[in-house]
Scaffold this active site. Structure first.
Site, PDB file in Angstrom:
ATOM      1  N   LYS A 239       0.812  -1.202   0.000  1.00  0.00           N
ATOM      2  CA  LYS A 239       0.000   0.000   0.000  1.00  0.00           C
ATOM      3  C   LYS A 239       0.851   1.260   0.000  1.00  0.00           C
ATOM      4  O   LYS A 239       0.447   2.292  -0.512  1.00  0.00           O
ATOM      5  CB  LYS A 239      -0.913  -0.002   1.235  1.00  0.00           C
ATOM      6  N   ARG A 240       1.999   1.177   0.613  1.00  0.00           N
ATOM      7  CA  ARG A 240       2.850   2.359   0.699  1.00  0.00           C
ATOM      8  C   ARG A 240       3.537   2.681  -0.625  1.00  0.00           C
ATOM      9  O   ARG A 240       3.563   3.819  -1.058  1.00  0.00           O
ATOM     10  CB  ARG A 240       3.921   2.149   1.780  1.00  0.00           C
TER      11      ARG A 240
END
Length: 472
Positions: A239-240
């Site tokens: 997600k990052r």
RNA sequence: GCCCCCAUCGUCUAGAGGCCUAGGACACCACCCUCUCAAGGUGGCGACACGGGUUCAAAUCCCGUUGGGGGUGCCA
């Protein structure tokens, strides 16, 4: 072959939006269930109260629905099954399969460091006879010998030596079950036959089988650990780092059926090699046994190619309907802004075959809905590079088009191209100044059709405006 | 470190011992079409990681090496 007894489940944890990996997992579960005429169930794994956000659950439902992934029966919320989980832990405790442990992480690490070698829990509390306490966890007593086998449809039998598995925690000190515990119990109670999930969960699976056996469950479900979807560096999508929210792809104008179709080709291929096809055919053809073992790179370029094909296959009305939200977002009412649906409908056929994502549409048709601002590079390339030609073409266009009896694309084409041909000016060069004057850009939908839709008055106005900025 | 998984064009894949001179798709390149850009058409570039076996025959089976990834939490 059909097997209505098949029961699959997608079990996301609501710690974020639905990401690509989750969507693919959901899809493969759904394909398996629908292929067999079995059940597709949904379970929200929200046992970690600190990290779970209820409002995200609804977003996950909406995104699954958008993708056309439906489910059967009531959604199970793991948080509401605390009683069943506690009972199962109690049973493990009663039968000596689990025990209370008071060790803190620091103590465990300190002992591991002291003895050297492998990190991890050393079984310190195994036989201390500890009881419940707000600071105590419950650990599963892993057999010292033997091995635990995971039967995986994709990978075959995977063997884990029990002595490699440490006594893992099944219940937190706050009384909530750990993932493997809740997962094992719920899969038993929901009578899940096929556990289809990401390969990252493969190392947790022997623990789940151990718990099942400890609970007296004689069978294990069929497992299928899907290859991970990775980024260009071949790492698990994160997600990052990566663009993984399915909602973002929706917002950019990817069609759900294109997304779904593309996702199906990540780790699976139809026997006849036809990649783009109706979902019904994919359902009919899909077999877990055919899923690939190695990880797959999520290639947006290929997704875009799929999307472009799906867009072009749309009926005009459908295309317009799906485009409108992107237009109303981009062309919010304001000074000099008039979004006229009929105007868009008129140019839509030409737009449809030129975009790969719906989000590209506003930029392409902007000149029809508000006053243009000519792009600097475009002006330099067409007007300043050869001012004489620009002046000649603009003057000719103004004269010819003002006198045109019929304002149609054909008539405009004949007039302008006829002029250019007669003087041996290349058509490509002849249209360029006109295009920039009309649209402000060097690329776009077919010019003559664009002008027809724009109308004679506005077209002439723009030609004169551009002409006025060039030397007399 | 330890455990586990994986290994065919740049990418997604087809291939389950001879149909492989390894097929398709995306990307890329060229050409055609053409008012720009697309779309469409034609063609091209391009891979079985390496080393050993097994076999009459291996991309396909076995072993090893190398490489990549995942896991190793009172996250899931």
């Amino acid at each position: 072959m059909p097997d209505p007894a098949v029961r699959c489940r997608f079990a996301p944890s609501p710690t974020g939006y639905l990401h690509l990996g989750g969507a693919r997992t959901a899809l493969f579960n759904w394909l398996t269930a629908r292929h067999h005429g079995g059940q597709m169930l949904l379970r929200i794994e929200d046992t970690d109260a600190d990290r779970s956000q209820p409002e995200l659950v609804d977003l996950i439902f909406r995104t699954l629905t958008w993708l056309g992934i439906d489910w059967d029966g009531e959604v199970v919320h793991q948080s509401s099954r605390g009683e069943a989980h506690r009972a199962a832990v109690g049973r493990l405790l009663d039968e000596g399969r689990a025990y209370w442990c008071s060790c803190t992480r620091d103590e465990i690490d300190a002992r591991a460091k002291e003895r050297g070698g492998k990190p991890g829990y050393d079984g310190h509390c195994r036989d201390r006879g500890l009881g419940p306490d707000p600071t105590h966890v419950v650990r599963f007593r892993v057999p010292d010998d033997g091995e635990t086998v995971v039967r995986d449809l994709i990978r075959g039998d995977v063997h884990f030596a029990n002595h490699e598995l440490e006594d893992f925690v099944v219940q937190r000190s706050n009384g909530h079950p750990m993932f493997v515990m809740a997962n094992a119990v719920d899969d038993i109670d929901m009578a899940i036959t096929h556990v289809i999930r990401g390969e990252d969960l493969l190392p947790a699976t022997p623990k789940i089988n151990l718990i099942r056996a400890g609970l007296g469950e004689a069978t294990t479900p069929v497992f299928a650990h899907l290859p991970l979807i990775v980024n260009e560096k071949r790492q698990k999508l994160s997600k990052r780092r990566d663009d993984v929210a399915v909602e973002d792809y929706q917002a950019r104008g990817f069609l759900p059926e294109a997304m779904r179709n593309y996702l199906a080709t990540l780790g699976w291929g139809p026997p006849d090699g036809v990649e783009i096809r109706p979902i019904e055919e994919i359902v009919a053809l899909f077999r877990l046994e055919d899923v690939t073992k190695s990880s797959a790179f999520f290639d947006v370029k290929k997704l875009e190619a799929f999307n472009g094909e799906y867009i072009r296959a749309l009926g005009l009305g459908d295309f317009v309907e799906r485009s409108l939200p992107f237009l109303t977002t981009a062309f919010a009412p304001g000074p000099g802004m008039v979004l006229d649906e009929d105007t868009f409908v008129a140019i839509a056929p030409h737009v449809q075959e030129r975009v790969r994502v719906l989000g590209e549409i506003p930029e392409m048709v902007e000149f029809l809905f508000r006053e243009i601002s000519v792009d600097g590079d475009a002006w330099a390339k067409t007007m300043e590079k050869d001012p004489a030609l620009a002046v000649q073409m603009l003057d000719a266009a103004i004269d010819l088009l003002a006198a045109l009896p019929d304002w149609t694309a054909t008539a405009i084409n004949d007039a302008v191209i006829g002029y250019a041909d007669a003087r041996e000016i290349s058509r490509k060069k002849a249209q360029a100044p006109v295009r920039v004057a009309i649209t402000g850009r060097t690329v776009g939908p077919p010019l003559w059709e664009s002008m027809e839709v724009l109308g004679r008055d506005r077209s002439l106005e723009r030609l004169r405006e551009a002409r006025a900025q060039l030397p007399a």
